[in-house]
Motif scaffolding. Structure first.
Motif, PDB file in Angstrom:
ATOM      1  N   GLN A 170       8.629   1.471 -17.239  1.00  0.00           N
ATOM      2  CA  GLN A 170       9.324   1.213 -18.498  1.00  0.00           C
ATOM      3  C   GLN A 170       9.423  -0.290 -18.721  1.00  0.00           C
ATOM      4  N   TRP A 171       8.726  -0.934 -19.690  1.00  0.00           N
ATOM      5  CA  TRP A 171       7.795  -0.335 -20.610  1.00  0.00           C
ATOM      6  C   TRP A 171       6.585  -1.239 -20.678  1.00  0.00           C
ATOM      7  N   THR A 172       5.814  -1.217 -19.623  1.00  0.00           N
ATOM      8  CA  THR A 172       4.618  -2.053 -19.598  1.00  0.00           C
ATOM      9  C   THR A 172       3.568  -1.459 -18.672  1.00  0.00           C
ATOM     10  N   TRP A 173       2.345  -1.956 -18.831  1.00  0.00           N
ATOM     11  CA  TRP A 173       1.246  -1.586 -17.953  1.00  0.00           C
ATOM     12  C   TRP A 173       0.858  -2.785 -17.096  1.00  0.00           C
ATOM     13  N   THR A 174       0.589  -2.526 -15.832  1.00  0.00           N
ATOM     14  CA  THR A 174       0.072  -3.561 -14.945  1.00  0.00           C
ATOM     15  C   THR A 174      -1.185  -3.012 -14.283  1.00  0.00           C
ATOM     16  N   TYR A 175      -2.154  -3.887 -14.046  1.00  0.00           N
ATOM     17  CA  TYR A 175      -3.426  -3.458 -13.455  1.00  0.00           C
ATOM     18  C   TYR A 175      -3.626  -4.190 -12.146  1.00  0.00           C
ATOM     19  N   ARG A 176      -3.953  -3.427 -11.121  1.00  0.00           N
ATOM     20  CA  ARG A 176      -4.090  -3.999  -9.801  1.00  0.00           C
ATOM     21  C   ARG A 176      -5.509  -3.775  -9.309  1.00  0.00           C
ATOM     22  N   TYR A 177      -6.095  -4.808  -8.705  1.00  0.00           N
ATOM     23  CA  TYR A 177      -7.502  -4.783  -8.292  1.00  0.00           C
ATOM     24  C   TYR A 177      -7.593  -4.922  -6.776  1.00  0.00           C
ATOM     25  N   PRO A 178      -7.648  -3.797  -6.051  1.00  0.00           N
ATOM     26  CA  PRO A 178      -7.661  -3.871  -4.586  1.00  0.00           C
ATOM     27  C   PRO A 178      -8.890  -4.586  -4.029  1.00  0.00           C
ATOM     28  N   GLN A 179     -10.000  -4.577  -4.763  1.00  0.00           N
ATOM     29  CA  GLN A 179     -11.208  -5.262  -4.265  1.00  0.00           C
ATOM     30  C   GLN A 179     -11.119  -6.779  -4.470  1.00  0.00           C
ATOM     31  N   GLY A 181      -8.257  -8.646  -3.476  1.00  0.00           N
ATOM     32  CA  GLY A 181      -7.041  -9.003  -2.755  1.00  0.00           C
ATOM     33  C   GLY A 181      -5.791  -8.299  -3.250  1.00  0.00           C
ATOM     34  N   GLY A 182      -5.943  -7.260  -4.074  1.00  0.00           N
ATOM     35  CA  GLY A 182      -4.770  -6.558  -4.602  1.00  0.00           C
ATOM     36  C   GLY A 182      -4.060  -7.348  -5.681  1.00  0.00           C
ATOM     37  N   MET A 183      -4.808  -8.277  -6.340  1.00  0.00           N
ATOM     38  CA  MET A 183      -4.156  -9.082  -7.397  1.00  0.00           C
ATOM     39  C   MET A 183      -3.786  -8.201  -8.581  1.00  0.00           C
ATOM     40  N   GLU A 184      -2.786  -8.688  -9.350  1.00  0.00           N
ATOM     41  CA  GLU A 184      -2.267  -7.949 -10.494  1.00  0.00           C
ATOM     42  C   GLU A 184      -2.503  -8.718 -11.779  1.00  0.00           C
ATOM     43  N   SER A 185      -2.725  -7.957 -12.860  1.00  0.00           N
ATOM     44  CA  SER A 185      -2.897  -8.585 -14.167  1.00  0.00           C
ATOM     45  C   SER A 185      -2.199  -7.727 -15.211  1.00  0.00           C
ATOM     46  N   ALA A 287       2.171  -4.265  -0.369  1.00  0.00           N
ATOM     47  CA  ALA A 287       0.800  -3.987   0.046  1.00  0.00           C
ATOM     48  C   ALA A 287       0.197  -2.943  -0.884  1.00  0.00           C
ATOM     49  N   TYR A 288      -1.126  -3.064  -1.084  1.00  0.00           N
ATOM     50  CA  TYR A 288      -1.775  -2.105  -1.981  1.00  0.00           C
ATOM     51  C   TYR A 288      -1.760  -0.707  -1.369  1.00  0.00           C
ATOM     52  N   THR A 289      -1.181   0.236  -2.116  1.00  0.00           N
ATOM     53  CA  THR A 289      -1.267   1.644  -1.731  1.00  0.00           C
ATOM     54  C   THR A 289      -1.536   2.450  -2.989  1.00  0.00           C
ATOM     55  N   LEU A 290      -1.851   3.717  -2.824  1.00  0.00           N
ATOM     56  CA  LEU A 290      -2.190   4.529  -3.992  1.00  0.00           C
ATOM     57  C   LEU A 290      -0.959   4.947  -4.798  1.00  0.00           C
ATOM     58  N   THR A 291       0.213   4.928  -4.148  1.00  0.00           N
ATOM     59  CA  THR A 291       1.468   5.144  -4.876  1.00  0.00           C
ATOM     60  C   THR A 291       2.507   4.198  -4.277  1.00  0.00           C
ATOM     61  N   PRO A 298      12.733  -3.014  -6.749  1.00  0.00           N
ATOM     62  CA  PRO A 298      13.673  -4.053  -7.177  1.00  0.00           C
ATOM     63  C   PRO A 298      13.845  -5.156  -6.128  1.00  0.00           C
ATOM     64  N   GLN A 299      13.811  -4.780  -4.860  1.00  0.00           N
ATOM     65  CA  GLN A 299      13.959  -5.772  -3.798  1.00  0.00           C
ATOM     66  C   GLN A 299      12.734  -6.674  -3.731  1.00  0.00           C
ATOM     67  N   LEU A 300      11.559  -6.045  -3.766  1.00  0.00           N
ATOM     68  CA  LEU A 300      10.314  -6.803  -3.670  1.00  0.00           C
ATOM     69  C   LEU A 300      10.181  -7.792  -4.814  1.00  0.00           C
ATOM     70  N   GLY A 301      10.701  -7.408  -5.982  1.00  0.00           N
ATOM     71  CA  GLY A 301      10.450  -8.201  -7.172  1.00  0.00           C
ATOM     72  C   GLY A 301      11.390  -9.372  -7.345  1.00  0.00           C
ATOM     73  N   LYS A 302      12.366  -9.529  -6.496  1.00  0.00           N
ATOM     74  CA  LYS A 302      13.436 -10.488  -6.766  1.00  0.00           C
ATOM     75  C   LYS A 302      12.947 -11.902  -7.048  1.00  0.00           C
ATOM     76  N   ASN A 303      11.952 -12.365  -6.298  1.00  0.00           N
ATOM     77  CA  ASN A 303      11.538 -13.751  -6.464  1.00  0.00           C
ATOM     78  C   ASN A 303      10.400 -13.931  -7.458  1.00  0.00           C
ATOM     79  N   ILE A 304       9.808 -12.843  -7.880  1.00  0.00           N
ATOM     80  CA  ILE A 304       8.575 -12.975  -8.655  1.00  0.00           C
ATOM     81  C   ILE A 304       8.772 -13.537 -10.057  1.00  0.00           C
ATOM     82  N   PRO A 305       9.887 -13.235 -10.760  1.00  0.00           N
ATOM     83  CA  PRO A 305      10.004 -13.805 -12.105  1.00  0.00           C
ATOM     84  C   PRO A 305      10.006 -15.331 -12.099  1.00  0.00           C
ATOM     85  N   ALA A 306      10.330 -15.909 -10.979  1.00  0.00           N
ATOM     86  CA  ALA A 306      10.340 -17.366 -10.898  1.00  0.00           C
ATOM     87  C   ALA A 306       8.929 -17.936 -10.829  1.00  0.00           C
TER      88      ALA A 306
END
Ligand SMILES: [Cu+2]
Length: 326
Positions: A170-179, A181-185, A287-291, A298-306
């Motif tokens: 809710q409410w966005t799409w993110t795309y992850r590319y495991p090939q 390095g698991g980067m996100e766009s 880490a990249y997983t299928l789910t 919420p814990q993992l994301g704490k520092n990322i908005p910065a």
């Protein structure tokens, strides 16, 4: 029918052969309708021809229209013919002749409708199996797969299948590319002419990944890896929408994608990977997983908005100060 007619009274008009008349007019009109559908309408039919699955869908819709138009023409033609030709003459109050059945008409009806339905069943099955699920999600273990190599790295000019994880939240799409390095766009980039496997999942409620011009649509459910295949056939932009009512901003849940040349795609993907590595984003992502387990996000994301340059799955909507706090 001519054979069952009583001999015409002298001077009376001979009853014309209505069946042949109807058939001749129907044949001309149905043929014209089918030619217009195939040669004029088909190139404009949704969803276009930007990917293998889109091409198949456009073809399928055209074939269904070509199958259906002669039936519609037959119904309308019979309707008009009956009104015009079989209308009672003024002053004629007599009843029609009693009819107890007509073997020819009944046999034609049963054979015709059976042939159409069986043809649609065969055609539908071929078009589902051939293009590997027709661009729809096949669940975590697809029975129809695209030709392509499952690899841990990806290179242009090979038969490597690009793996893209599509993450709904809710409410966005993110795309992850495991090939890579698991980067996100937050925008979906794809290489033209190479097979793509989408792994569609969600971090919260149910969503549905709909890349309209690619003819790809797959449910995005939390805890589920839903696989869908396509091969982009033309470069250019496309839109991605959520097609499952997922909360108040469902209507705003869309973003954009681009089909690039394979080399342009590779330099884009490697560039994003390098930047996210340098910024520390890759290290902060789960880490990249299928789910994913939504409760740890919420814990993992704490520092990322910065960190600049990233929105989406692990950060933007779940960060500190964000109105959406689980
Ligand atoms: Cu949604």
């Amino acid at each position: 029918m001519a054979t069952t007619e009583t001999p015409a009274a002298p001077g009376a008009q001979r009853e014309p052969n209505h069946a042949w008349r109807l058939f001749a007019v129907w044949f001309v009109l149905a043929l014209a309708a089918d030619l217009v559908i195939w040669f004029v309408w088909k190139p404009h039919l949704p969803p276009g021809d930007m990917s293998s699955s889109a091409q198949h869908q456009q073809f399928d819709i055209a074939v269904l229209a070509v199958t259906g138009a002669p039936v519609v023409v037959a119904v309308l033609l019979y309707f008009v013919y009956a009104i015009v030709v079989w209308r009672a003459k003024p002053g004629d109050d007599s009843d029609g002749e009693p009819i107890y059945g007509n073997t020819k008409v009944q046999a034609t009806w049963i054979i015709g409708t059976s042939a159409i339905v069986l043809w649609l069943a065969v055609f539908g099955t071929i078009e589902l199996v051939g293009p590997a699920g027709a661009g729809a999600g096949e669940g975590p273990s697809p029975i129809w797969t695209l030709a392509g190599k499952q690899t841990t790295s990806w290179a242009p000019g090979t038969n490597d299948m690009l793996q893209v994880q599509v993450i709904g939240q809710q409410w966005t799409w993110t795309y992850r590319y495991p090939q890579f390095g698991g980067m996100e766009s937050s925008s979906l980039m794809l290489p033209v002419g190479m097979p793509v496997a989408f792994h569609v999942t969600s971090l919260d409620v149910i969503h549905s990944f709909w890349a309209y011009q690619l003819g790809v649509k797959a449910d995005a459910n939390p805890g589920v890896d839903n696989v869908a295949y396509t091969t982009p056939k033309a470069t250019g932009g496309f839109t991605v929408r959520c097609s499952e009512l997922c909360g108040i901003w469902h209507g705003a849940m869309f973003n954009y994608g681009q089909v690039l040349s394979p080399t342009a795609f590779q330099s884009w993907a490697s560039g994003v990977q390098a930047k996210e590595q340098a910024d520390g984003v890759l290290a902060a992502l789960p880490a990249y997983t299928l789910t994913y387990d939504p409760t740890v996000i919420p814990q993992l994301g704490k520092n990322i908005p910065a960190i600049d340059g990233i929105t989406g799955a692990a950060g933007y909507y779940y960060g500190p100060g964000n109105p959406v706090t689980p």
